[in-house]
Design an enzyme around this catalytic site. Structure first.
Site, mmCIF file in Angstrom:
data_model
loop_
_atom_site.group_PDB
_atom_site.id
_atom_site.type_symbol
_atom_site.label_atom_id
_atom_site.label_comp_id
_atom_site.label_asym_id
_atom_site.label_seq_id
_atom_site.Cartn_x
_atom_site.Cartn_y
_atom_site.Cartn_z
ATOM 1 N N ARG A 90 -10.210 43.329 -1.991
ATOM 2 C CA ARG A 90 -11.262 43.794 -1.093
ATOM 3 C C ARG A 90 -12.520 42.941 -1.200
ATOM 4 O O ARG A 90 -13.153 42.621 -0.175
ATOM 5 C CB ARG A 90 -11.578 45.263 -1.369
ATOM 6 C CG ARG A 90 -12.684 45.869 -0.493
ATOM 7 C CD ARG A 90 -12.589 45.489 0.973
ATOM 8 N NE ARG A 90 -11.260 45.669 1.533
ATOM 9 C CZ ARG A 90 -10.833 45.081 2.645
ATOM 10 N NH1 ARG A 90 -11.630 44.226 3.285
ATOM 11 N NH2 ARG A 90 -9.630 45.294 3.105
ATOM 12 N N LYS A 113 -46.117 31.864 13.936
ATOM 13 C CA LYS A 113 -45.657 32.861 14.893
ATOM 14 C C LYS A 113 -46.831 33.633 15.474
ATOM 15 O O LYS A 113 -47.993 33.406 15.115
ATOM 16 C CB LYS A 113 -44.637 33.783 14.235
ATOM 17 C CG LYS A 113 -43.452 33.020 13.622
ATOM 18 C CD LYS A 113 -42.254 33.876 13.409
ATOM 19 C CE LYS A 113 -41.708 34.378 14.715
ATOM 20 N NZ LYS A 113 -40.270 34.641 14.673
ATOM 21 N N ASP A 122 -40.575 31.341 23.200
ATOM 22 C CA ASP A 122 -40.044 32.677 22.935
ATOM 23 C C ASP A 122 -39.953 33.536 24.190
ATOM 24 O O ASP A 122 -40.951 33.732 24.903
ATOM 25 C CB ASP A 122 -40.927 33.375 21.898
ATOM 26 C CG ASP A 122 -40.282 34.645 21.365
ATOM 27 O OD1 ASP A 122 -39.070 34.632 21.086
ATOM 28 O OD2 ASP A 122 -40.993 35.657 21.234
#
Length: 285
Positions: A104, A171, A222
Site C-alpha cells: 500500500r 504577487k 493572472d
C-alpha cells in the site's frame, strides 16, 4: 518527453520510511505475519488499471526494499512512459511478507505521482504545436513537493519555483502592502542578489504597462482573457517571460497557448490531479 533526470531516492528515504512506519504502527502487519509463512517467496506485477503516464517507480522500489533488501524490482516501463490498461509496469520478486506489507505504501506513492504525470501529459499534449510550456506551482502536498514536481517533469511539464527562496515573485498582496507595483519592484531589486530573477503578477494591461517600465524578468498574467493575453504578449514583445495563470484546464489550454505566452502555470496538476490506478497482481514462482 523531455530528458528526465534520475530521481535521487536517497533524498526521500526518510519520507518513505515514515510512510511505512505510519502503516506498521506499534505491532506491524498483523494480517500478513499471521497468514504468510516467513520463508515464502513470490513474484508479483505492478499493473496499470487504466491508461496514463507512469512516475514514481523508484520510490515504490524504495518502499519494498526498505522492508527487505532481498526484494527485487525490475522496471518494464520507466518513469515518463505511456502505459495502457493492463500493462505491467514492473515486476516485484522476493519475500512475500515484505511485498505484501509494503504494497500500500508503494502504491500510494506510485499512483499519486503517476496521476500527476498523467494530468500533466494531457495538458502538454493539448498545447502541442505552440511554444508554451506547462508549469506547476507551489500548490503541492506538504512534504511531497519535490516528488510531485518530479512527476510534472515526467509528464513533460516544467517546474516553477520549488520554494520561496528560488526567485522573487511579487504577487497582488505584496503590491498592495508595498503601495504599488513600482515600490514593490524597486524594493525587490534592491534586496535581490545578482542571480535572483524577479517576476511580477499583473491583472490588467495597465498594470502590465507599469511593470514593463521597470524591466522585470517575467510577468505573471493572472486570470486574463485570451484577447487580453494576446495584447499582453504584444506589449511585452520579448522583453520578459510571459506566464499565463488562472483556472486553466485541458479545454482552455490550447486557446491560451495560441496567444503566444511562454508559460502556462497550473496549480491543479499537483493539488487536484486524480491518481492513476495501478495495482499489485500475484504470479507465483
Amino acid at each position: 518527453m523531455k530528458n528526465l533526470s534520475p530521481l535521487p531516492t536517497i533524498m526521500f528515504e526518510a519520507l518513505v520510511r515514515a510512510a511505512l512506519l505510519e502503516d506498521l504502527g506499534r505491532a506491524g502487519d498483523l494480517t500478513t505475519d499471521c497468514i504468510v509463512p516467513k520463508d515464502r517467496r513470490t513474484t508479483t506485477v505492478l499493473a496499470a488499471r487504466q491508461s496514463g503516464t507512469v512516475a514514481g517507480l523508484d520510490i515504490a522500489r524504495l518502499a519494498f526494499r526498505l522492508l527487505d533488501q532481498d526484494v527485487d524490482v525490475v522496471v518494464h516501463t520507466p518513469d515518463g512512459s505511456k502505459v495502457t490498461q493492463g500493462q505491467a509496469v514492473a515486476s516485484v520478486r522476493g519475500p512475500a511478507r515484505a511485498i505484501l506489507t509494503a504494497e500500500r505504501t508503494a502504491l500510494n506513492f506510485l499512483c499519486r505521482l503517476s496521476g500527476i504525470a498523467t494530468a500533466t501529459a494531457s495538458i502538454v499534449n493539448a498545447v502541442r504545436g505552440h511554444k508554451a510550456e506547462i508549469a506547476c506551482t507551489r500548490k503541492t502536498t506538504p512534504g511531497l513537493r519535490a516528488l510531485e514536481k518530479y512527476a510534472v517533469r515526467a509528464g513533460g511539464g516544467s517546474n516553477h519555483r520549488f520554494g520561496l527562496d528560488d526567485a522573487i515573485l511579487i504577487k497582488d498582496n505584496h503590491i498592495a502592502i508595498a503601495g504599488g507595483i513600482r515600490p514593490a519592484i524597486e524594493r525587490a531589486r534592491a534586496g535581490a542578489g545578482h542571480l535572483v530573477k524577479i517576476e511580477v503578477e499583473v491583472d490588467t494591461l495597465t498594470q502590465l504597462d507599469e511593470a514593463l517600465a521597470l524591466a522585470p524578468d517575467a510577468v505573471l498574467l493572472d486570470n486574463m482573457s485570451a484577447d487580453e493575453l494576446r495584447q499582453a504578449v504584444g506589449m511585452v514583445a520579448g522583453r520578459a517571460i510571459t506566464e499565463a495563470s488562472g483556472r486553466i484546464m485541458s479545454a482552455s489550454a490550447p486557446v491560451i497557448a495560441a496567444t503566444g505566452v511562454d508559460l502556462i502555470s497550473i496549480g491543479w496538476l499537483t493539488h487536484s490531479a486524480p491518481i492513476l490506478d495501478i495495482g499489485l497482481d500475484f504470479r507465483e514462482l
